[in-house]
Write a protein that holds these residues in place. Sequence first.
Motif, PDB file in Angstrom:
ATOM      1  N   VAL A 111       0.871  -1.177   0.000  1.00 59.23           N
ATOM      2  CA  VAL A 111       0.000   0.000   0.000  1.00 59.23           C
ATOM      3  C   VAL A 111       0.906   1.224   0.000  1.00 59.23           C
ATOM      4  O   VAL A 111       1.650   1.457   0.960  1.00 59.23           O
ATOM      5  CB  VAL A 111      -0.923   0.023   1.233  1.00 59.23           C
ATOM      6  N   THR A 112       0.861   2.029  -1.064  1.00 60.77           N
ATOM      7  CA  THR A 112       1.768   3.162  -1.172  1.00 60.77           C
ATOM      8  C   THR A 112       1.031   4.421  -1.623  1.00 60.77           C
ATOM      9  O   THR A 112       0.058   4.361  -2.376  1.00 60.77           O
ATOM     10  CB  THR A 112       2.910   2.895  -2.167  1.00 60.77           C
ATOM     11  N   CYS A 113       1.536   5.548  -1.141  1.00 58.04           N
ATOM     12  CA  CYS A 113       1.073   6.862  -1.575  1.00 58.04           C
ATOM     13  C   CYS A 113       2.161   7.483  -2.447  1.00 58.04           C
ATOM     14  O   CYS A 113       3.304   7.626  -2.001  1.00 58.04           O
ATOM     15  CB  CYS A 113       0.801   7.768  -0.379  1.00 58.04           C
ATOM     16  N   GLU A 114       1.799   7.866  -3.648  1.00 56.00           N
ATOM     17  CA  GLU A 114       2.739   8.540  -4.542  1.00 56.00           C
ATOM     18  C   GLU A 114       2.363  10.002  -4.732  1.00 56.00           C
ATOM     19  O   GLU A 114       3.159  10.888  -4.454  1.00 56.00           O
ATOM     20  CB  GLU A 114       2.814   7.811  -5.879  1.00 56.00           C
ATOM     21  N   ALA A 115       1.126  10.258  -5.167  1.00 58.52           N
ATOM     22  CA  ALA A 115       0.687  11.633  -5.373  1.00 58.52           C
ATOM     23  C   ALA A 115      -0.530  11.992  -4.525  1.00 58.52           C
ATOM     24  O   ALA A 115      -1.031  13.110  -4.601  1.00 58.52           O
ATOM     25  CB  ALA A 115       0.357  11.864  -6.851  1.00 58.52           C
ATOM     26  N   GLY A 116      -1.015  11.063  -3.710  1.00 60.09           N
ATOM     27  CA  GLY A 116      -2.194  11.324  -2.902  1.00 60.09           C
ATOM     28  C   GLY A 116      -2.379  10.259  -1.842  1.00 60.09           C
ATOM     29  O   GLY A 116      -1.532   9.377  -1.659  1.00 60.09           O
ATOM     30  N   GLU A 117      -3.513  10.312  -1.138  1.00 56.06           N
ATOM     31  CA  GLU A 117      -3.780   9.403  -0.033  1.00 56.06           C
ATOM     32  C   GLU A 117      -4.285   8.046  -0.520  1.00 56.06           C
ATOM     33  O   GLU A 117      -4.764   7.910  -1.650  1.00 56.06           O
ATOM     34  CB  GLU A 117      -4.841  10.004   0.895  1.00 56.06           C
ATOM     35  N   VAL A 118      -4.181   7.072   0.381  1.00 55.15           N
ATOM     36  CA  VAL A 118      -4.916   5.815   0.256  1.00 55.15           C
ATOM     37  C   VAL A 118      -5.892   5.764   1.420  1.00 55.15           C
ATOM     38  O   VAL A 118      -5.490   5.894   2.582  1.00 55.15           O
ATOM     39  CB  VAL A 118      -3.991   4.587   0.304  1.00 55.15           C
ATOM     40  N   VAL A 119      -7.179   5.624   1.111  1.00 53.26           N
ATOM     41  CA  VAL A 119      -8.215   5.556   2.142  1.00 53.26           C
ATOM     42  C   VAL A 119      -8.952   4.229   1.983  1.00 53.26           C
ATOM     43  O   VAL A 119      -9.547   3.959   0.940  1.00 53.26           O
ATOM     44  CB  VAL A 119      -9.205   6.731   2.047  1.00 53.26           C
ATOM     45  N   ILE A 120      -8.881   3.417   3.029  1.00 54.56           N
ATOM     46  CA  ILE A 120      -9.552   2.109   3.046  1.00 54.56           C
ATOM     47  C   ILE A 120     -10.612   2.166   4.136  1.00 54.56           C
ATOM     48  O   ILE A 120     -10.298   2.450   5.294  1.00 54.56           O
ATOM     49  CB  ILE A 120      -8.558   0.968   3.324  1.00 54.56           C
ATOM     50  N   GLY A 121     -11.847   1.909   3.790  1.00 61.79           N
ATOM     51  CA  GLY A 121     -12.947   2.037   4.727  1.00 61.79           C
ATOM     52  C   GLY A 121     -13.008   0.907   5.733  1.00 61.79           C
ATOM     53  O   GLY A 121     -12.165   0.006   5.754  1.00 61.79           O
ATOM     54  N   PRO A 122     -14.037   0.921   6.584  1.00 64.45           N
ATOM     55  CA  PRO A 122     -14.203  -0.153   7.573  1.00 64.45           C
ATOM     56  C   PRO A 122     -14.670  -1.454   6.937  1.00 64.45           C
ATOM     57  O   PRO A 122     -15.284  -1.458   5.865  1.00 64.45           O
ATOM     58  CB  PRO A 122     -15.265   0.422   8.517  1.00 64.45           C
ATOM     59  N   ASP A 123     -14.357  -2.564   7.628  1.00 59.64           N
ATOM     60  CA  ASP A 123     -14.837  -3.899   7.244  1.00 59.64           C
ATOM     61  C   ASP A 123     -14.477  -4.256   5.805  1.00 59.64           C
ATOM     62  O   ASP A 123     -15.281  -4.802   5.046  1.00 59.64           O
ATOM     63  CB  ASP A 123     -16.351  -3.997   7.457  1.00 59.64           C
ATOM     64  N   VAL A 124     -13.243  -3.966   5.447  1.00 53.03           N
ATOM     65  CA  VAL A 124     -12.707  -4.294   4.123  1.00 53.03           C
ATOM     66  C   VAL A 124     -11.670  -5.398   4.283  1.00 53.03           C
ATOM     67  O   VAL A 124     -10.919  -5.421   5.257  1.00 53.03           O
ATOM     68  CB  VAL A 124     -12.068  -3.051   3.471  1.00 53.03           C
ATOM     69  N   THR A 125     -11.613  -6.305   3.324  1.00 59.00           N
ATOM     70  CA  THR A 125     -10.545  -7.290   3.254  1.00 59.00           C
ATOM     71  C   THR A 125      -9.686  -6.999   2.025  1.00 59.00           C
ATOM     72  O   THR A 125     -10.204  -6.949   0.903  1.00 59.00           O
ATOM     73  CB  THR A 125     -11.094  -8.726   3.167  1.00 59.00           C
ATOM     74  N   ILE A 126      -8.395  -6.794   2.269  1.00 61.22           N
ATOM     75  CA  ILE A 126      -7.409  -6.661   1.200  1.00 61.22           C
ATOM     76  C   ILE A 126      -6.646  -7.988   1.157  1.00 61.22           C
ATOM     77  O   ILE A 126      -5.956  -8.345   2.101  1.00 61.22           O
ATOM     78  CB  ILE A 126      -6.434  -5.493   1.460  1.00 61.22           C
ATOM     79  N   GLY A 127      -6.787  -8.747   0.080  1.00 62.83           N
ATOM     80  CA  GLY A 127      -6.228 -10.089   0.002  1.00 62.83           C
ATOM     81  C   GLY A 127      -4.717 -10.108  -0.064  1.00 62.83           C
ATOM     82  O   GLY A 127      -4.041  -9.069  -0.081  1.00 62.83           O
ATOM     83  N   HIS A 128      -4.146 -11.320  -0.124  1.00 62.22           N
ATOM     84  CA  HIS A 128      -2.698 -11.482  -0.209  1.00 62.22           C
ATOM     85  C   HIS A 128      -2.137 -10.839  -1.481  1.00 62.22           C
ATOM     86  O   HIS A 128      -2.735 -10.916  -2.552  1.00 62.22           O
ATOM     87  CB  HIS A 128      -2.315 -12.965  -0.264  1.00 62.22           C
ATOM     88  N   ASN A 129      -0.956 -10.230  -1.355  1.00 63.70           N
ATOM     89  CA  ASN A 129      -0.178  -9.756  -2.507  1.00 63.70           C
ATOM     90  C   ASN A 129      -0.959  -8.797  -3.405  1.00 63.70           C
ATOM     91  O   ASN A 129      -0.807  -8.807  -4.627  1.00 63.70           O
ATOM     92  CB  ASN A 129       0.348 -10.951  -3.314  1.00 63.70           C
ATOM     93  N   VAL A 130      -1.768  -7.959  -2.785  1.00 66.25           N
ATOM     94  CA  VAL A 130      -2.488  -6.896  -3.493  1.00 66.25           C
ATOM     95  C   VAL A 130      -1.613  -5.646  -3.517  1.00 66.25           C
ATOM     96  O   VAL A 130      -0.865  -5.374  -2.569  1.00 66.25           O
ATOM     97  CB  VAL A 130      -3.833  -6.610  -2.797  1.00 66.25           C
TER      98      VAL A 130
END
Length: 338
Positions: free
Chosen positions: A223-242
Amino acid sequence: MSAAYNGTSPAFGGDPAFAGEGAVVLGRATLGSGAWLGPWSVIRADGHYVEIGDDFHLGAHATVHIAHDVYPTHIGNRVTAGQGAVIHACTVADGCVIEREAVILDGSRIGPGAVISAGSIVFPRSELEGGWLYSGSPAKPVARVTEPELAAYHQRIRNEGAKPQDDGGLQTSLDCFVAPSARVRGTVEVGEGVGIWYGCRLDAGGHRIVIGDGTNVQDNSLVTCEAGEVVIGPDVTIGHNVTLTDCVIESGSLVGIGSLIAPGTVVESDVLVAAGTQTEPGQRLTSGQVWAGRPARAIGAMDDRKRKMLALTLPTYRDYANRFRATPHHPLNVTDPS
């Protein structure tokens, strides 16, 4: 490092031939002799077991996992998996090669001496005959593989694994489960019950990463920010190697294994992003849909079965996190080649 899960520790047929920085083996895993475990690689056997034969090579940031209490993972002798590959809740026979960033999904069976080409996705419950090169999403047979060709595939991937990895950096302290081999840099804000799993890399740069309550970021995700934010909401699953960059993931969605979410993407709430999906910059994945493909496209509607599956993932991962958080970790022993 190694750690128990539910009182069961990994078992080794001998010290690993190599264990890179951040490599972890966890829970009900059994490995044969001569394992080569690349930097930040993960073998995690919680909920079910993993059995791996002799002379296993697992590249940097590659992941081996199970499917809760549904599918174990069986890997034969002399199997080679490249950097960023995912072997998930499946059976891989002797002599197979899984190239860089390829993904094998739940319930699949791969015959001996098969080669899965870089970036390919083996769909759930696939049966792939041995001795073939497979490519694409879903992975399909391309050509027969001779013994000399198979040996060359093994050698090339193992040579790539020998390259040095530079993934060190500062660790930001967060009030949530952060696995010991995860790296977090910059301004990262987390809600209650968040889990950041083994091998993950979160780098906010000069911006922010925001993660809502109950969300889990699974092993080896970036998970990286280059030119802006990363916003992940509640109750989210981010799988392996995303891979997530400068994007928004709204509440109650799941981003499947090996997906790439491009800058400016918005994944709305109540979305399932299938494994291996790649979005285009600025794309919006609308609510109530299943999205898949490269580039991503809507392939069907969400239903009660899919929503139940997403909802059950969240408490399962909170339980995993609580158990690993309470378990001591131990360094992996490495045989001195001298």
